[in-house]
Design an enzyme around this catalytic site. Structure first.
Site, PDB file in Angstrom:
ATOM      1  N   ARG A   1       0.815  -1.213   0.000  1.00  0.00           N
ATOM      2  CA  ARG A   1       0.000   0.000   0.000  1.00  0.00           C
ATOM      3  C   ARG A   1       0.857   1.275   0.000  1.00  0.00           C
ATOM      4  O   ARG A   1       0.603   2.196  -0.768  1.00  0.00           O
ATOM      5  CB  ARG A   1      -0.927   0.029   1.225  1.00  0.00           C
TER       6      ARG A   1
ATOM      7  N   MET B   1     -11.752   1.374  -6.518  1.00  0.00           N
ATOM      8  CA  MET B   1     -12.071   0.332  -5.544  1.00  0.00           C
ATOM      9  C   MET B   1     -10.958   0.069  -4.537  1.00  0.00           C
ATOM     10  O   MET B   1     -10.860  -1.035  -3.987  1.00  0.00           O
ATOM     11  CB  MET B   1     -12.443  -0.971  -6.279  1.00  0.00           C
ATOM     12  N   ARG B   2     -10.088   1.038  -4.311  1.00  0.00           N
ATOM     13  CA  ARG B   2      -9.065   0.868  -3.274  1.00  0.00           C
ATOM     14  C   ARG B   2      -9.390   1.797  -2.112  1.00  0.00           C
ATOM     15  O   ARG B   2      -9.790   2.950  -2.320  1.00  0.00           O
ATOM     16  CB  ARG B   2      -7.671   1.221  -3.810  1.00  0.00           C
TER      17      ARG B   2
ATOM     18  N   LEU C   1      -8.070   4.198   0.522  1.00  0.00           N
ATOM     19  CA  LEU C   1      -6.857   5.016   0.663  1.00  0.00           C
ATOM     20  C   LEU C   1      -6.600   5.293   2.146  1.00  0.00           C
ATOM     21  O   LEU C   1      -7.535   5.497   2.924  1.00  0.00           O
ATOM     22  CB  LEU C   1      -7.026   6.321  -0.117  1.00  0.00           C
TER      23      LEU C   1
ATOM     24  N   HIS D   1     -20.573   7.248  -3.849  1.00  0.00           N
ATOM     25  CA  HIS D   1     -20.861   5.970  -3.191  1.00  0.00           C
ATOM     26  C   HIS D   1     -22.314   5.603  -3.491  1.00  0.00           C
ATOM     27  O   HIS D   1     -23.210   6.452  -3.342  1.00  0.00           O
ATOM     28  CB  HIS D   1     -20.636   6.090  -1.681  1.00  0.00           C
TER      29      HIS D   1
ATOM     30  N   ASP E   1     -16.164   6.211   3.550  1.00  0.00           N
ATOM     31  CA  ASP E   1     -17.521   6.622   3.153  1.00  0.00           C
ATOM     32  C   ASP E   1     -18.167   7.510   4.215  1.00  0.00           C
ATOM     33  O   ASP E   1     -19.322   7.309   4.600  1.00  0.00           O
ATOM     34  CB  ASP E   1     -18.396   5.373   2.926  1.00  0.00           C
TER      35      ASP E   1
ATOM     36  N   GLU F   1     -26.240   8.293 -10.529  1.00  0.00           N
ATOM     37  CA  GLU F   1     -24.843   8.728 -10.334  1.00  0.00           C
ATOM     38  C   GLU F   1     -24.363   9.605 -11.487  1.00  0.00           C
ATOM     39  O   GLU F   1     -23.693  10.624 -11.291  1.00  0.00           O
ATOM     40  CB  GLU F   1     -23.921   7.510 -10.219  1.00  0.00           C
TER      41      GLU F   1
HETATM   42  C1  GRF Z   1     -20.581   1.282  -9.836  1.00  0.00           C
HETATM   43  O1  GRF Z   1     -21.009   0.195  -9.059  1.00  0.00           O
HETATM   44  C2  GRF Z   1     -20.949   2.572  -9.158  1.00  0.00           C
HETATM   45  O2  GRF Z   1     -22.103   2.407  -8.380  1.00  0.00           O
HETATM   46  C3  GRF Z   1     -19.776   2.861  -8.285  1.00  0.00           C
HETATM   47  O3  GRF Z   1     -18.650   2.330  -8.956  1.00  0.00           O
HETATM   48  C4  GRF Z   1     -19.069   1.278  -9.850  1.00  0.00           C
HETATM   49  C5  GRF Z   1     -18.512   1.408 -11.233  1.00  0.00           C
HETATM   50  O4  GRF Z   1     -18.737   2.673 -11.691  1.00  0.00           O
HETATM   51  N1  GRF Z   1     -19.639   4.273  -8.064  1.00  0.00           N
HETATM   52  P1  GRF Z   1     -17.996   3.208 -13.037  1.00  0.00           P
HETATM   53  O5  GRF Z   1     -18.825   2.726 -14.214  1.00  0.00           O
HETATM   54  O6  GRF Z   1     -16.597   2.609 -13.070  1.00  0.00           O
HETATM   55  O7  GRF Z   1     -18.025   4.695 -12.904  1.00  0.00           O
END
Ligand code: GRF
Length: 194
Positions: free
Chosen positions: A64, A89-90, A92, A108, A144, A173
């Site tokens: 990390r 998806m990490r 930080l 989120h 979050d 979103e």
């Molecule tokens: C989705 O599940 C969204 O809800 C979250 O990240 C995921 C992928 O979003 N924010 P994206 O298409 O890579 O922006």
């Protein structure tokens, strides 16, 4: 405002942010798209949108600390003034986030403070939530949990699948994040409520 966007996957939120910033009057401009996943589909989207891309592979930097040091170096080299996490998806570290205090946003897929963490749509359904949606917030050391900059909500359809709900939230979103970035980049932190 020079804006970098961090992704890990399809980058659909990143694409909407970049498309919205193409508007001449927008107070932000995209300077870099960074993925921690070398084969993320969003990198091809960014290239098609003529935004410079960079990969910082979290598996290739000695843990990390090495990953975050390289990520920070790349962001500072791009002179980023705002960092948008978009499907990143990490988690930080607090130290990393402290270096971007007040300049880092995340989207989120839940109505925070409900459903921090993963699998938010399945959890909303399992708990019988009548309302669900997405939140854009300032990133702080706690997961979050930063100040809310915007929320968009919808009625949950009883019996719908998590995938169907996720798809409906994703469309929210794509409306919410661009609206929040426009306002945030202009120095206005009044929450956007859709
Ligand atoms: C989705 O599940 C969204 O809800 C979250 O990240 C995921 C992928 O979003 N924010 P994206 O298409 O890579 O922006």
């Amino acid at each position: 405002k020079r804006t970098a966007i961090l992704i890990s996957g399809s980058g659909s939120n990143m694409a909407r942010l970049v498309e919205d910033m193409a508007d001449k009057g927008h107070p932000a401009q995209p300077v870099l798209v960074v993925s921690n996943v070398p084969e993320a589909g969003g990198l091809a989207k960014a290239r098609r949108l003529n935004v410079p891309t960079f990969v910082v592979d979290h598996r290739a930097h000695g843990g990390r600390a090495g990953f975050e040091a390289e990520l920070d170096r790349v962001l500072r080299a791009a002179r980023a003034e705002i960092v948008c996490l978009a499907g990143f998806m990490r988690v930080l570290s607090g130290d990393f986030v402290a270096g971007w205090e007040g300049r880092m946003l995340n989207i989120h897929p839940s109505l925070l403070p409900r459903h921090r963490g993963l699998d938010t749509h399945a959890r909303a359904l399992a708990e019988g939530d009548a309302r669900h949606g997405c939140t854009v917030h300032e990133v702080t050391a706690a997961l979050d949990d930063g100040p809310v900059l915007g929320q968009a909500s919808l009625d949950v359809i009883p019996g719908e699948t998590p995938e169907a709900l996720a798809a409906r939230v994703l469309r929210l979103e794509h409306r919410l994040y661009p609206a929040v970035l426009r306002r945030f980049a202009a120095g206005d932190t009044t929450p956007v409520l859709l």
